[in-house]
Design an enzyme around this catalytic site. Structure first.
Site, PDB file in Angstrom:
ATOM      1  NE  ARG A  30      54.188  34.394  33.160  1.00  0.00           N
ATOM      2  CZ  ARG A  30      53.275  35.311  32.847  1.00  0.00           C
ATOM      3  NH1 ARG A  30      53.530  36.230  31.948  1.00  0.00           N
ATOM      4  NH2 ARG A  30      52.094  35.288  33.431  1.00  0.00           N
ATOM      5  CE1 TYR A  61      42.111  32.387  40.307  1.00  0.00           C
ATOM      6  CE2 TYR A  61      43.373  33.133  38.414  1.00  0.00           C
ATOM      7  CZ  TYR A  61      43.172  33.109  39.783  1.00  0.00           C
ATOM      8  OH  TYR A  61      44.019  33.789  40.608  1.00  0.00           O
TER       9      TYR A  61
END
Ligand SMILES: *Cc1c(COP(=O)(O)O)cnc(C)c1O
Length: 437
Positions: A144, A123
């Site tokens: 993850r 972002y």
């Protein structure tokens, strides 16, 4: 699962003795005694797996390792463990070896959006900074998962400095999210150093910590830790509770210490099949969270990471949960339901439709009860065409000398008056290619 419980009194006694130890609440002791293999798990819980099943479980843990703190293990309801949300989140299952056609190692492209090691910059104004490669408990639903147990390591100061340098050199970064692994696996001193270095960067306005410690190792939240954290305000902290059963006396105490230190607390849950895919469970969870000064922040649709297919629910289940919350309970108890876009598009909020129809002067809406209502648009609204010249605008935006040009992107750009773009066209659009010829 095809298993039998044998009440093995000797080993369970051993576990009961564990709990009575004066060191039970010492987090170093907890970490040192984390359960990392099936045999120890069997010994301490009295649950016995059949040989065939155990072989499969060993294969799973060779690929995706096992680690459970004694504290978290103690929350398992051994009699009904097959349906136990604590067991399901911490103990491996054969299904983790299933690879489905939609599974991906790194569905969020976190590695591709990484300009330097340990940083994901997705972002414009904030980054994810992975400062730890280890966790106190290995969640079976970890997004993850590809990295779990790789090397249980903490990046060195030299490695951390590379990330700090990147943040320093990119002045649009105003929000840094420390994640991992679990940042609270770092020593107080090391974390203190990272926070101090971040605080020295003038454009870093807030620092966030993402941690599952309050749920899986609440004793890590010590007086010393919170005293250190509060030196670095504004620090925000997001934790990760998925089921009301995880909110215990010990975790409430951890949350109390954090909130008393003035740290705004949020919670990120993952929607997990057989764990919390039920509106009543989720309502109970959000109520318990706000009672403990934790604001439900996100409810994640389960990612497409490899080995998680058995945890995924249809998106409709999340919709149903959000429908059961909005209007039915306190607004601040309702999380944003999001899908983290595969391919790295970031979090996309989704919710039921409340706008039913529209005319030039009326909007038709429905509420949570099914009441359909009409909002009358204003008769006189003087349209402001914005030329993006904030200096000479009558609205009182105090620029404080910060007159950086404001540049809209994405849909915001289509809505703006000062940018002439009228459509966003995907690459490789045949029609556009024909025009170019
Ligand atoms: C979730 C996330 C953030 C933070 O997003 P917020 O919506 O601000 O909480 C930042 N970077 C990455 C890569 C993320 O996945």
């Amino acid at each position: 699962m095809d298993t039998t419980v044998i009440a093995d009194q000797k080993s369970k006694d051993e576990f009961e003795n564990y709990k009575k130890q004066s060191k039970w609440k010492d987090y170093h002791w907890q970490l040192k005694h984390s359960i990392k293999d099936i045999n120890t798990f069997e010994k301490l819980t009295g649950i016995k797996f059949k040989n065939r099943e155990k072989d499969l479980l060993e294969k799973v843990t060779a690929k995706f390792p096992l680690s459970i703190t004694p504290y978290y293990l103690s929350l398992i309801d051994v009699e009904n463990y097959q349906y136990d949300p604590i067991f399901l989140q911490s103990f491996p299952r054969g299904e983790e070896m299933t690879k489905t056609s939609c599974d991906m190692a790194d569905p969020l492209d976190e590695d591709k959006d990484s300009p330097v090691p340990n940083i994901t910059h997705r972002y414009p104004d904030r980054v994810l900074f992975l400062v730890s490669n280890t966790c106190s408990m290995y969640c079976r639903h970890c997004t993850r998962k590809r990295r779990v147990g790789d090397v249980d390591s903490i990046p060195t100061r030299e490695e951390i400095k590379v990330g700090l340098e990147y943040i320093k050199n990119n002045s649009q970064i105003r929000d840094v999210l420390l994640s991992g692994g679990d940042p609270l696996m770092l020593s107080d001193d090391y974390l203190d150093w990272i926070l101090s270095e971040l605080k020295k960067i003038p454009h870093v306005e807030v620092i966030r910590i993402g941690t599952r410690v309050p749920a899986v190792l609440p004793f890590r939240i010590t007086r010393e830790l919170v005293d250190m954290l509060k030196k670095h305000h504004p620090i925000w902290l997001n934790t990760h509770f998925n089921h009301p059963r995880e909110i215990t006396k010990d975790s409430r105490e951890a949350l109390r210490k954090l909130a008393d230190a003035g740290i705004p607390l949020g919670n990120q849950s993952v929607l997990l099949a057989r764990v919390n895919d039920c509106p009543r469970i989720m309502k109970r969870l959000v109520h318990k969270l706000v009672q403990n000064r934790v604001r439900p922040y996100y409810l994640y649709q389960c990612d497409l990471s490899e080995g998680l297919s058995h945890f995924r629910t249809p998106v409709g289940k999340g919709m149903e949960i959000i429908e059961s919350l909005i209007g039915h309970t306190s607004g601040f108890a309702v999380p944003h339901y999001v899908i983290d876009a595969p391919g790295g598009g970031g979090k996309i909020p989704i919710m039921p439709n409340y706008v039913i129809s529209w005319s030039t002067h009326k909007v038709i809406l429905r509420n949570y009860e099914g009441v359909i209502t009409t909002y009358r648009e204003p008769d006189h609204y003087k349209t402001i065409f914005c030329d993006n010249d904030c200096e000479s605008c009558n609205l009182q935006l105090n620029l404080n000398g910060d007159s950086d040009e404001y540049k809209a992107i994405g849909i915001e750009k289509l809505l703006s008056d000062y940018d002439k773009t009228i459509s966003l066209v995907p690459d490789e659009n045949d029609r556009m290619e024909r025009r170019e010829e």
